[in-house]
Scaffold this active site. Sequence first.
Site, PDB file in Angstrom:
ATOM      1  N   ASP A 102       0.855  -1.189   0.000  1.00 18.38           N
ATOM      2  CA  ASP A 102       0.000   0.000   0.000  1.00 18.38           C
ATOM      3  C   ASP A 102       0.883   1.228   0.000  1.00 18.38           C
ATOM      4  O   ASP A 102       2.060   1.169   0.372  1.00 18.38           O
ATOM      5  CB  ASP A 102      -0.929   0.010   1.222  1.00 18.38           C
ATOM      6  N   GLU A 141       2.067   8.031  -7.018  1.00 19.33           N
ATOM      7  CA  GLU A 141       1.122   7.060  -6.468  1.00 19.33           C
ATOM      8  C   GLU A 141       1.659   5.639  -6.531  1.00 19.33           C
ATOM      9  O   GLU A 141       1.322   4.801  -5.716  1.00 19.33           O
ATOM     10  CB  GLU A 141      -0.212   7.127  -7.225  1.00 19.33           C
ATOM     11  N   ASP A 173      -3.087  -2.845  -2.520  1.00 25.29           N
ATOM     12  CA  ASP A 173      -4.152  -1.922  -2.132  1.00 25.29           C
ATOM     13  C   ASP A 173      -3.769  -0.513  -2.548  1.00 25.29           C
ATOM     14  O   ASP A 173      -2.629  -0.231  -2.908  1.00 25.29           O
ATOM     15  CB  ASP A 173      -4.359  -1.990  -0.620  1.00 25.29           C
ATOM     16  N   HIS A 306      -0.795  -0.945   4.924  1.00 25.40           N
ATOM     17  CA  HIS A 306      -1.362   0.399   5.121  1.00 25.40           C
ATOM     18  C   HIS A 306      -0.876   0.993   6.443  1.00 25.40           C
ATOM     19  O   HIS A 306      -0.496   2.170   6.510  1.00 25.40           O
ATOM     20  CB  HIS A 306      -2.881   0.318   5.103  1.00 25.40           C
ATOM     21  N   LEU A 331       1.097  -1.524  14.776  1.00 25.60           N
ATOM     22  CA  LEU A 331      -0.313  -1.743  15.113  1.00 25.60           C
ATOM     23  C   LEU A 331      -0.804  -0.711  16.124  1.00 25.60           C
ATOM     24  O   LEU A 331      -0.040  -0.208  16.934  1.00 25.60           O
ATOM     25  CB  LEU A 331      -0.507  -3.145  15.693  1.00 25.60           C
TER      26      LEU A 331
END
Length: 331
Positions: A102, A141, A173, A306, A331
């Site tokens: 990601d 991107e 993603d 992500h 996390l």
Amino acid sequence: SSGINAEWPLRPGKRAYNNDVQLIVTIVPTERDDRYNAIKQFCYCDQGVPSQVIKSRTLDPDHSQKLKSVVNRILLQITAKVGGELWSLSIPLRNSMLIGIDTYRDVGSNTAPNVTGFVASMNKDCTKFFSKTAVEKTGEELSASLTKLTLDALQEYEKENGVFPTRVIVYRDGTGDAEMGIVRNYEVPQIEAAFQSVNHDPEFIFVVVEKRITTRFFMVQDGRKLANPPAGTVVDRTVTSDSLYDFYLVSQKQSKGTASPSHYVVIHDTGTLSADQVQRLSYMLTHMYWNWPGSVRVPNVCLYAHKIAYMHGQHLFKTPDPKMAKSLFYL
């Protein structure tokens, strides 16, 4: 007050720190980005040790109505960060590496570089991970760093297992329909270049995962009433593309509102897995994200990618210590 230096809570920790420390827990009085960033930078970039930051109000019985559940969740996060395995599913794939990719972009800045998050599984049950980030060009991107990231993951996998993986499955993603062809022509070859650099030719599947879609599905109950489809529903015909290998997956039970499927598009496939096996694997992985007790919308490796990209781009602003690569510190 706003005049206090954000590094003041780090002074006792810096004095007490030694190489035997496995985790640094910091309890702070209020939420402040500068203080949080300083703590995370010290722990993840300077010392290479996992960190847990807790607001004091969170542990105050007078303000927390569900103190036990809050503490349990904190302990689960800590366990995952220091290498514990919270739960697992039996994934019927031998010697396979699952990768999540990601890209983080600071939409409020025209000068901040994008960050690619890269997470690869290191064992059969997808409970051990290798996580890294790479800084991309401003406004870019797509990732230009996948050859190096994949090569690092392959070498780590061989170190852990004694062999390279015979199958590599990538879940990408953070892209949309407009970038699909560019991803196929730009990112897929980078990963193939990593295989070639170690003279290895595994089965290779590259799946783009789209969350921001407007498609919704319903089922008919009692002959006339519309309801959300159950979790695990796969739609792979009629409304899918005539020219793409794609499917929709509803991975979460939705009791209120409408269920939101994710769209999976397989843009590269040299493997032997059937479409049904890819769909089942994707659904299994949505139950393996350790920051949430139920299923999530995308495979766990996507969310981990992500999270590490966001941690780097939003809080660290520099590359974590290499020792953190085997920890789910983000996390």
